[in-house]
Design an enzyme around this catalytic site. Sequence first.
Site, PDB file in Angstrom:
ATOM      1  N   CYS A 213       2.378  -4.328   2.766  1.00 37.60           N
ATOM      2  CA  CYS A 213       3.904  -4.016   2.495  1.00 37.60           C
ATOM      3  C   CYS A 213       4.269  -2.843   2.207  1.00 37.60           C
ATOM      4  O   CYS A 213       5.438  -2.589   2.536  1.00 37.60           O
ATOM      5  CB  CYS A 213       4.362  -5.231   1.654  1.00 37.60           C
ATOM      6  SG  CYS A 213       3.675  -5.046   0.206  1.00 37.60           S
ATOM      7  N   THR A 214       3.571  -2.313   1.283  1.00 40.32           N
ATOM      8  CA  THR A 214       3.760  -0.881   1.048  1.00 40.32           C
ATOM      9  C   THR A 214       4.006   0.214   2.274  1.00 40.32           C
ATOM     10  O   THR A 214       5.084   0.912   2.395  1.00 40.32           O
ATOM     11  CB  THR A 214       2.880  -0.128   0.247  1.00 40.32           C
ATOM     12  OG1 THR A 214       2.729  -1.042  -1.106  1.00 40.32           O
ATOM     13  CG2 THR A 214       3.019   1.182  -0.362  1.00 40.32           C
TER      14      THR A 214
END
Lengths: 445, 533
Positions: A213-214
């Site tokens: 998700c980063t």
Amino acid sequence: MVVPIDDSTTKKQWIHLRRILERAGPFKDPNFEPSTELLSAIESVKILIIGAGGLGCELLKDLALMGFCQIDIIDMDTIDLANLNRQFLFTKADIGKSKAEVAAKFIMNRIPNCNVTPHMNKIQDFDASFYSEFRIIVCGLDSVVARRWINSMLVSMLQYDEDNQLIPSSIIPMIDGGTEGFKGNARVIMHGFTSCIECTLDLFPPQVNFPQCTIANNPRLPEHCVEWVTSILWPKEKPFGQDIKIDGDNVEHIQWIVEHATKRANDHNITGINFRFTQGVVKRIIPAVASTNAVIASICATEVFKLASSSVMLMNNYTMFNDIEGIYMLTYPPEKKEDCPICSNVPIRIQMSETSKFQEFIDLLIEKYHLIAPLIYTEINGNSKTLYMTSTEQMSEATKPHLKMTLQELGLTNGAELLVGDPARASSMRVILTLTSSMETSTAK
Amino acid sequence: MSKSSAPDKKQIQYDRQLRLWGDHGQNALESARVCLIGANTLGTEILKALVLPGLGSFTIIDHQLVTLADCGSNFFVHPSKIDESRARITCEFLTQLNPDVHGTYIDKPSIDDLLKQNTFNFSQFNIVITANLPMQTLSILANHLWTLKIPLIIARTYGFIGTIRLQVFEHYVIEAHPDDTIPDLRLDRPLITFSNYCNSIHFDCLTREEHLHLPSLVILFKTLQQWQKQYNRNDLPCTRIEKDEFKKILEKFSHHSAYDIHDHNKSLENFDEAKRTIPSRLIKTNLSSTIKELFQDQSCLELTNQTEIFWFIIHALKLFTENEGQGLLPVRGEVPDMITNTNSYVKLVEIYQEQAKKDCEIVHNYLCDLLKKYNRLSNHNLNLHHLVQIYCKNASFLKVLRTTAIKNEDDLIDKTESDLSWYIGLHLCDIFYEKFHRYPGECLLDEKQFDIDLDDLKQISKQQSSKNIMSNNKQDILEELCRYGASELHSIAAFIGGCCAQEIIKLITHQYVPVDNTLIYNGIQQATSVFKL
């Protein structure tokens, strides 16, 4: 103490070693017998060096100049320009050639009585019959998987007597070195007595991985932008062709990644992207210098000499070195795990409920034994059955249905023996399954 | 070089080391000149690890010829070169490792005669290295180099033992690259812009999304502010109870009205991170002991026209600390990664980098004023900004290294620490050499001679010592050293060679911290000890 009489050329040449070999001292190993024969004994001992890179070149030089004349060296790689700042047996003219072959040639030229046999191979190309030829094996590898593989190979060659006691003469000592920038470590492994590679997996630095998700939504660092390009944009746009994977040594590939990572970075007000940085992230480059490699290899070579001659006590048995601030070295013996899946000679037992899904079993195996891509098979009703395999698309597809099945549905019974292969192992792991009925709590041992 | 342009051949070749000391470090290395005295195994192993990374140039001083015994230890000779000039052969083989390096040699006169004539210019070198140089010659050389203020590295190997001694008048560590640092975030002495930013965030006004992405640093600061308000304090929680109070407030802030029962088990990564990083964030910001020492150093306090630029910058940092810094150094400007969204992180980075830039500018101005005052401002001002930036970023870790000159180490004789006993033992072997012109046990062919040598060595030890009885440990060490007979074992030379080379690179690049000042390597136990002699 023995008085040497012979003054042939060889004897004169190796005077530095002979003072140690032909005289006893208070710090010798208890097994040591000073002798004029020791030099010839060392000359004929067969040593294997695995790796002809940063550590391998140093090891080869060191061992040749410590009297060893029968050395084999394995390395599957060819020479690159970026190797030359430390892999000193190679010159610019050797770029593209086999590391093992060029290294062997250089050493035999420089130290004429030394015989070096190169093998441009993977370690997995050889079996126990090859490895059993060597008295001592020294590793200068750059991968944990490879270390685990050779570690398990040597353990598989151990022999036990009728009382299940390890026969010491079946042990091939394994000396392992590793470096990273200004840090390094070296160890002497006597399987069955000291800790082995598998016992101490937590000593190896964890792999660098960025959360998905980063990468996808919240990039903050320049490396996140590079990862986004390599893991999301490249597979989508396939900039150089349908099945062309990223080649970290291809300048055009890196330039494309730099361009797009910079765009993403600019969109997010992130700075710091350039060619060197990007290539470092893509290839997971580890910095390296000649000095650290020289130090770590020298420790390994000194221990090989001690093993072959007993002239001085062995180190006990794992050293960490760091010269970032001053010079620091710590030597201690890491604990040998009593239940080490590789060196403890204790069968692996796993207890699960018969209604557990096969996927659960696999997940447990992978986590507990740090497997990479297991291959699981067994014998059911006298027939060999492959339960899980991911090495080819075909086999992946064929074994996929098994994942959702319960252990019972797969035909496994209590006490069933499974064989588990993995890239990190030279031979399959025997796993004995204890199946509990659905009434009992499903706990894994 | 544009951002995406491919590296040139040299950048590729040196890529792996450029990642450790940067282009500026590499430039320093490529401009450096070293002198090696003693092209023996140890000496050549040292040079090898300097030549490979691209040292500018070296000069070998060695009057000996290649012997057969050299071929059983030294990598940079060959049996076909026996009886030729060892300096010339090793120079040739070493430069083959890296044609970019310029190597020269002097094989006559000997180093002894060179020193006697006293016409050789050692000042052309950044560093001088000696490898197994006999004590008498070494003393004269060391004294000479100390007067010239040229760093000297004294390397030795002897059987399984190795030593390195640095003799450095004054060396500045500019980029220490410490392994583990606490980030410079100053929650107890917050930047005004950081305070303002945090004050603009109200927990009760945050959306669920904003709450989930609130940076842990902000969370910690707001919790700190609440704790300080609640308990009427203006410092950090330190006792167990105070820390528990702090954690309770943190826990309270982690709740959000929009979280339902399903979220209850959801781990709030940013709040977890806040809790986890308490030990490194809730730390009192103060001056490091090393910078405080530098501020009080004579060279900093008494600037002259001749003072090194290092001290001018230290003085400028001092002025900053005493004024705009309010007792603290310029902000380092780096913000560690944390679990948050891009905008929040970038905002934090901006805040700290802006402050670092402002602080750096002030230091730069102080520096210019000082240089003007002492007539040191010249045309190379163009690099001052960049230089000040480096110093500001590394201010907490700046260091000066000053060792003693090597002197007669007889006063060490009765020290009992194990590894120092080896060092002392070697010193006794040196005394033996001075007396008998060979090392004890050097001759392998005569068993009787070994016993005589050992006795003589023990005698020398007794003469030097004030004690009547020699410990068993010491006796063992002397016997083992006799066994070695000054043998040069290649693997031990390779160890000391690698270590020495890196110490030299540290001195040349002013990066990383050198040994202060004596290393003893015990290849029997694979252990090192460092002593400040």
